[in-house]
Design a protein around this motif. Sequence first.
Motif, short mmCIF file in Angstrom:
data_model
loop_
_atom_site.label_atom_id
_atom_site.label_comp_id
_atom_site.label_asym_id
_atom_site.label_seq_id
_atom_site.Cartn_x
_atom_site.Cartn_y
_atom_site.Cartn_z
N ILE A 183 -4.79 2.05 4.15
CA ILE A 183 -5.10 3.03 3.12
C ILE A 183 -4.02 4.11 3.13
CG2 ILE A 183 -6.59 4.37 4.67
CD1 ILE A 183 -8.35 4.99 2.17
N LYS A 184 -3.67 4.57 1.95
CA LYS A 184 -2.66 5.62 1.81
C LYS A 184 -3.20 6.69 0.85
CE LYS A 184 1.55 7.12 2.71
NZ LYS A 184 2.02 7.41 4.08
N ASN A 185 -2.89 7.95 1.17
CA ASN A 185 -3.40 9.10 0.42
C ASN A 185 -4.93 9.14 0.47
OD1 ASN A 185 -0.82 9.99 -0.31
ND2 ASN A 185 -0.80 8.76 -2.19
N ASN A 186 -5.44 8.93 1.69
CA ASN A 186 -6.89 8.91 1.84
C ASN A 186 -7.52 10.30 1.77
OD1 ASN A 186 -5.66 9.56 4.34
ND2 ASN A 186 -7.52 9.01 5.45
N HIS A 187 -6.71 11.34 1.57
CA HIS A 187 -7.27 12.68 1.35
C HIS A 187 -8.10 12.71 0.06
CE1 HIS A 187 -3.40 12.63 -0.82
NE2 HIS A 187 -4.03 13.38 -1.72
N ILE A 188 -7.87 11.75 -0.82
CA ILE A 188 -8.62 11.72 -2.08
C ILE A 188 -10.07 11.36 -1.85
CG2 ILE A 188 -8.84 10.52 -4.30
CD1 ILE A 188 -5.78 10.36 -4.38
N SER A 189 -10.32 10.33 -1.09
CA SER A 189 -11.70 9.89 -0.85
C SER A 189 -12.22 10.24 0.53
CB SER A 189 -11.82 8.37 -1.05
OG SER A 189 -11.13 7.69 -0.01
N GLY A 190 -11.31 10.52 1.45
CA GLY A 190 -11.71 10.82 2.81
C GLY A 190 -12.00 9.59 3.64
N THR A 216 -15.62 10.06 -6.22
CA THR A 216 -15.68 10.22 -4.77
C THR A 216 -16.97 10.94 -4.38
OG1 THR A 216 -14.57 12.37 -4.79
CG2 THR A 216 -13.17 10.40 -4.68
N LYS A 217 -17.19 10.99 -3.09
CA LYS A 217 -18.41 11.62 -2.58
C LYS A 217 -18.46 13.10 -2.95
CE LYS A 217 -21.01 12.34 1.70
NZ LYS A 217 -21.06 12.10 3.18
N ASP A 218 -17.32 13.73 -2.95
CA ASP A 218 -17.29 15.16 -3.28
C ASP A 218 -17.08 15.43 -4.76
OD1 ASP A 218 -14.70 14.31 -3.43
OD2 ASP A 218 -13.86 15.85 -2.11
N GLY A 219 -17.20 14.38 -5.59
CA GLY A 219 -17.23 14.60 -7.04
C GLY A 219 -15.92 14.43 -7.77
N LYS A 220 -14.86 14.01 -7.11
CA LYS A 220 -13.59 13.79 -7.82
C LYS A 220 -13.75 12.61 -8.79
CE LYS A 220 -10.43 15.29 -4.14
NZ LYS A 220 -11.31 15.24 -2.95
N VAL A 221 -13.23 12.80 -9.99
CA VAL A 221 -13.26 11.74 -11.00
C VAL A 221 -12.04 10.85 -10.83
CG1 VAL A 221 -13.30 11.22 -13.46
CG2 VAL A 221 -14.55 13.19 -12.59
N LEU A 222 -12.26 9.55 -10.78
CA LEU A 222 -11.17 8.61 -10.54
C LEU A 222 -11.01 7.62 -11.69
CD1 LEU A 222 -12.04 7.60 -6.86
CD2 LEU A 222 -10.56 9.48 -7.60
N VAL A 270 0.84 -1.20 0.00
CA VAL A 270 0.00 0.00 0.00
C VAL A 270 0.87 1.25 0.00
CG1 VAL A 270 -1.73 1.30 1.30
CG2 VAL A 270 -1.92 -1.19 1.12
N ASP A 271 1.81 1.31 0.92
CA ASP A 271 2.74 2.45 0.97
C ASP A 271 3.67 2.47 -0.23
OD1 ASP A 271 1.66 3.32 3.34
OD2 ASP A 271 3.16 2.35 4.60
N PHE A 272 4.08 1.28 -0.67
CA PHE A 272 5.02 1.17 -1.78
C PHE A 272 4.44 1.76 -3.07
CE2 PHE A 272 6.80 -1.44 -5.31
CZ PHE A 272 8.12 -1.02 -5.22
N ILE A 273 3.23 1.33 -3.41
CA ILE A 273 2.59 1.82 -4.65
C ILE A 273 2.30 3.30 -4.56
CG2 ILE A 273 0.55 1.63 -6.13
CD1 ILE A 273 0.42 -1.34 -5.33
N ALA A 274 1.74 3.74 -3.43
CA ALA A 274 1.42 5.16 -3.27
C ALA A 274 2.68 6.01 -3.33
CB ALA A 274 0.70 5.38 -1.95
N GLY A 275 3.78 5.49 -2.77
CA GLY A 275 5.03 6.23 -2.79
C GLY A 275 5.59 6.39 -4.19
N ILE A 276 5.37 5.39 -5.03
CA ILE A 276 5.87 5.46 -6.41
C ILE A 276 5.04 6.42 -7.25
CG2 ILE A 276 6.11 4.15 -8.56
CD1 ILE A 276 6.82 1.72 -6.90
N VAL A 277 3.73 6.27 -7.17
CA VAL A 277 2.84 7.04 -8.04
C VAL A 277 2.64 8.47 -7.55
CG1 VAL A 277 0.59 7.07 -9.18
CG2 VAL A 277 1.70 4.89 -8.66
N GLY A 278 2.58 8.67 -6.23
CA GLY A 278 2.48 10.02 -5.71
C GLY A 278 1.14 10.34 -5.07
N PRO A 279 0.97 11.59 -4.64
CA PRO A 279 -0.19 12.00 -3.84
C PRO A 279 -1.52 11.96 -4.55
CG PRO A 279 1.10 13.91 -4.48
CD PRO A 279 1.90 12.71 -4.86
N PHE A 280 -1.52 11.82 -5.87
CA PHE A 280 -2.78 11.73 -6.61
C PHE A 280 -3.26 10.28 -6.72
CE2 PHE A 280 -0.63 15.52 -8.36
CZ PHE A 280 -1.53 16.47 -7.89
#
Length: 227
Positions: A44-51, A84-90, A16-26
């Motif tokens: 979960i990593k970078n949960n600011h995206i979905s909350g 996401t709930k706030d409308g982010k397209v994934l 989880v940390d490995f993949i997120a670390g490679i790809v980045g905060p998005f």
Amino acid sequence: MEKKKRDLLKTYIPLVDFIAGIVGPFCEVVLHDVSNVESSIVAIKNNHISGRQVGGPLTDLGLKLLKEKAYVEKDYLLNYPGKTKDGKVLRSSTFFIKDEDGDIAGMLCVNMDLSAAYAAKRFIEDFIMNINGEPQDQSTYKEDRKEVPENLTLSLEELMRSIIENTVAEVNVPPERMSPEEKMGVVHKLSEKGVFLLKGAIAEVARHLKTSENTIYRYLSRKNSDL
């Protein structure tokens, strides 16, 4: 059996940390334990995206995949749309974690937030449209350059020859076929361009116009007369 599955899932937590670390905060990476769909998120990593948080539930698609047993024939799903709930397209992908018997233990999900990418796309499109949508500015720029040309020559002779040849060419008539009025017009234009401030200009202009130096002097003396 359930303990083996939980132990299997633990081996995926570093990913989880490995993949997120490679790809980045998005990139949000989530590990689900499907044995408890109401509280399936174990990492979960970078949960600011979905909350979402650890202890959160499985998604509606996750439930559907379990119900359909999609994992039996597939090892993963790639690049399907999400929101996401706030409308982010994934753009999302899911890897099915299976035990040695092929039974599903969990899901490793990668969710790419495309919000910044779409914003950049709109900016680039708007930027290009603004450039292409202002032809009047381009036209003005071209006209300014036409009115004030600059020729970087290496010598005085090249400078003089360039100005004279370009001015003669504007008439679109060979010098031997020019009328006296046309030749006088060329001389006046050359005078306006400062050619006759250069030493030897009279002789050079006379040569190009195929006339005498005295005629060039005469044309210059009539500079203020009507052509």
